[in-house]
Design a protein around this motif. Sequence first.
Motif, short mmCIF file in Angstrom:
data_model
loop_
_atom_site.label_atom_id
_atom_site.label_comp_id
_atom_site.label_asym_id
_atom_site.label_seq_id
_atom_site.Cartn_x
_atom_site.Cartn_y
_atom_site.Cartn_z
N ALA A 1 36.13 47.56 34.63
CA ALA A 1 35.78 46.74 35.79
C ALA A 1 35.07 45.46 35.36
CB ALA A 1 34.89 47.54 36.75
N TRP B 1 37.53 42.93 34.21
CA TRP B 1 38.22 42.25 35.33
C TRP B 1 37.29 41.24 36.01
CZ3 TRP B 1 43.19 41.81 36.26
CH2 TRP B 1 44.07 42.76 35.72
N SER B 2 36.00 41.54 36.09
CA SER B 2 35.06 40.56 36.66
C SER B 2 35.01 39.29 35.82
CB SER B 2 33.65 41.15 36.77
OG SER B 2 33.62 42.17 37.73
N THR C 1 33.88 51.78 34.44
CA THR C 1 32.80 50.79 34.54
C THR C 1 33.04 49.64 33.56
OG1 THR C 1 31.15 52.33 35.36
CG2 THR C 1 30.32 50.45 34.12
N ARG D 1 35.28 51.00 40.98
CA ARG D 1 34.77 49.77 40.36
C ARG D 1 35.88 48.86 39.84
NH1 ARG D 1 29.08 51.60 37.35
NH2 ARG D 1 27.86 51.51 39.26
N PRO D 2 36.81 49.37 39.01
CA PRO D 2 37.89 48.47 38.57
C PRO D 2 38.78 48.03 39.73
CG PRO D 2 38.19 50.67 37.64
CD PRO D 2 36.84 50.65 38.27
N GLN D 3 38.96 48.89 40.73
CA GLN D 3 39.77 48.47 41.87
C GLN D 3 39.15 47.25 42.56
OE1 GLN D 3 39.90 50.69 45.75
NE2 GLN D 3 42.04 51.05 45.14
N TRP D 4 37.83 47.29 42.73
CA TRP D 4 37.14 46.17 43.37
C TRP D 4 37.30 44.89 42.54
CZ3 TRP D 4 34.66 45.99 48.08
CH2 TRP D 4 33.88 44.84 48.34
N SER D 5 37.13 45.03 41.21
CA SER D 5 37.22 43.86 40.32
C SER D 5 38.64 43.32 40.21
CB SER D 5 36.69 44.20 38.93
OG SER D 5 35.35 44.61 38.99
#
Length: 222
Positions: free
Chosen positions: A126, A129-130, A123, A162-166
């Motif tokens: 992520a 990265w955002s 979390t 979550r980090p994959q998405w970001s």
Amino acid sequence: MHDMTLAEALGELAALEDPKMRAANEKRGDDHGINLSRMRAVAKKIKTDQPLAQELWSTGETAARLLALLICRPRDFTADELDAMLRETRPPKVNDWFVNYVAKKTPLAEEMRLRWFDDPDPTVAAASWSLTSVRVAKDPDGLDLPHLLDLIERDMKDAAPRPQWSMNETLATIGIHHPSLRVRALEIGERLQVLADYPTAPGCTSPFAPIWITEIVRRREG
């Protein structure tokens, strides 16, 4: 009108609770039953109230925390407070609002981006990265974009959701905003196939990076 007390704010939230909405939200991991436009109306009535926001947050309740994120003043949180808050944002909507309404708005955003970058908590990583995606788009000076692509290429496929998405968002942002790196960004996306089969509603752009990059570039240059 007097400032709303914690008890009054919690009473307003309790009055908005809808069991059907709670059932729908809980399927997504959000344990509250409140229509978010109604919650925004409560926040509008309260306006900005940092002490109340901190009281609401400390209840630990999802609905109270969402309201807290709408009425807080991001610049009033210390770095350690931001760090502690992020680590508690388990429900997806609390996480989303914290990152977008607080982490991206605080003057400490860059300090937090660096502090959170290699954190073992997915979390926390992520959120970094955002914040990196925002810098890639708005203020890329000083960022080593090829190195970011190296990290994405190495880690995104096996990253937690979550980090994959970001990371995927950062990949797309690099491809959209930096034409010299676009071909490499597209190649990484095609090879890793992350979110390639993500269900996308009609009229919405797929989060699959090659489609996302191509579509946004076409709109901008069209």
